[in-house]
Design a protein around this motif. Structure first.
Motif, mmCIF file in Angstrom:
data_model
loop_
_atom_site.group_PDB
_atom_site.id
_atom_site.type_symbol
_atom_site.label_atom_id
_atom_site.label_comp_id
_atom_site.label_asym_id
_atom_site.label_seq_id
_atom_site.Cartn_x
_atom_site.Cartn_y
_atom_site.Cartn_z
ATOM 1 N N ASP A 44 0.815 -1.211 0.000
ATOM 2 C CA ASP A 44 0.000 0.000 0.000
ATOM 3 C C ASP A 44 0.853 1.267 0.000
ATOM 4 N N LYS A 45 2.095 1.164 0.463
ATOM 5 C CA LYS A 45 2.992 2.320 0.497
ATOM 6 C C LYS A 45 3.800 2.442 -0.781
ATOM 7 N N CYS A 46 3.656 1.459 -1.686
ATOM 8 C CA CYS A 46 4.427 1.448 -2.922
ATOM 9 C C CYS A 46 3.679 2.226 -3.993
ATOM 10 N N ASN A 47 4.368 3.065 -4.709
ATOM 11 C CA ASN A 47 3.784 3.809 -5.807
ATOM 12 C C ASN A 47 4.621 3.555 -7.054
ATOM 13 N N GLY A 48 4.645 2.319 -7.474
ATOM 14 C CA GLY A 48 5.456 1.923 -8.622
ATOM 15 C C GLY A 48 5.319 0.432 -8.845
ATOM 16 N N ILE A 49 6.410 -0.298 -8.680
ATOM 17 C CA ILE A 49 6.415 -1.744 -8.864
ATOM 18 C C ILE A 49 6.746 -2.386 -7.521
ATOM 19 N N PHE A 50 5.881 -3.281 -7.066
ATOM 20 C CA PHE A 50 6.087 -3.967 -5.795
ATOM 21 C C PHE A 50 6.478 -5.405 -6.081
ATOM 22 N N VAL A 51 7.608 -5.852 -5.507
ATOM 23 C CA VAL A 51 8.108 -7.209 -5.696
ATOM 24 C C VAL A 51 8.190 -7.872 -4.324
ATOM 25 N N SER A 52 7.693 -9.103 -4.226
ATOM 26 C CA SER A 52 7.767 -9.816 -2.950
ATOM 27 C C SER A 52 8.100 -11.278 -3.180
ATOM 28 N N TYR A 53 8.662 -11.888 -2.145
ATOM 29 C CA TYR A 53 8.985 -13.319 -2.146
ATOM 30 C C TYR A 53 8.379 -13.892 -0.878
#
Length: 192
Positions: A44-53
């Motif tokens: 929710d704090k990302c304003n672009g591309i969010f990547v997670s593992y």
């Protein structure tokens, strides 16, 4: 003889009904809730591309050894990339810095960028993934928030070594490789 027919007639009727009718017995419990799980708070704090593992599970596989460094574990995890920005991401590519002598056996939703086939030994230098079915991630604005068009999920399975049972095995790093995007350093949200 008359009495035998009285008993057999209902059985013949029942067999006839069962044999020549198509029916299904099923129960609908009404729990087909198609609401997707809540995103991680950092998204929710990302304003672009969010990547997670996300590490999902693991279990010991043969041969069973007492030496933790040599014990093999089958594991399952997911890598997710989601476009939360206002620009379409063309030909996305991510790097996952595997560090536990991983051997990947499948990556549904992604392909290895170097074109290597499975099984692929990636556990010392990590590896790069790109989209298999979905190479471009559109924006939420242009899709009305359709997650199937703005995110890609790679379901990863493989083998890893040298991990104590109490440790959650995570990669050293994960990052977006595409030019033109700046991403903060990854953070680990786990007890171990």
């Amino acid at each position: 003889m008359k009495r035998a027919w009285r008993v057999l007639t209902p059985m013949f009727i029942l067999l006839f009904v069962i044999e020549f009718s198509n029916f299904t017995i099923a129960q609908d419990y009404g729990d087909d809730d198609s609401t997707p799980p809540a995103p991680p708070p950092a998204q929710d704090k990302c304003n672009g591309i969010f990547v997670s593992y996300d590490f999902i599970s693991r279990h010991k596989i043969y041969p069973l050894l007492k030496n933790a460094e040599k014990q093999a574990w089958a594991f399952n995890s997911t890598a997710t990339i989601i476009n939360t920005g206002s620009y379409e991401l063309k030909a996305w590519k991510i790097y996952v810095g595997f560090q536990h002598k991983e051997i990947l056996v499948a990556a549904n939703g992604g392909v290895l960028v170097n074109g290597e086939d499975f099984p692929a030994e990636v556990g010392t230098n990590g590896t790069y993934f790109s989209g298999s079915q979905q190479t471009d991630l559109k924006t939420s604005i242009s899709t009305g928030g359709d997650l199937t068009q703005i995110q890609a999920i790679i379901q990863i399975s493989g083998t890893q070594f040298g991990i104590k049972p109490s440790v959650t095995p995570m990669p050293k790093t994960i990052r977006l490789v595409n030019d033109g995007f700046k991403c903060p350093s990854p953070t680990k949200k786990s007890k171990n």
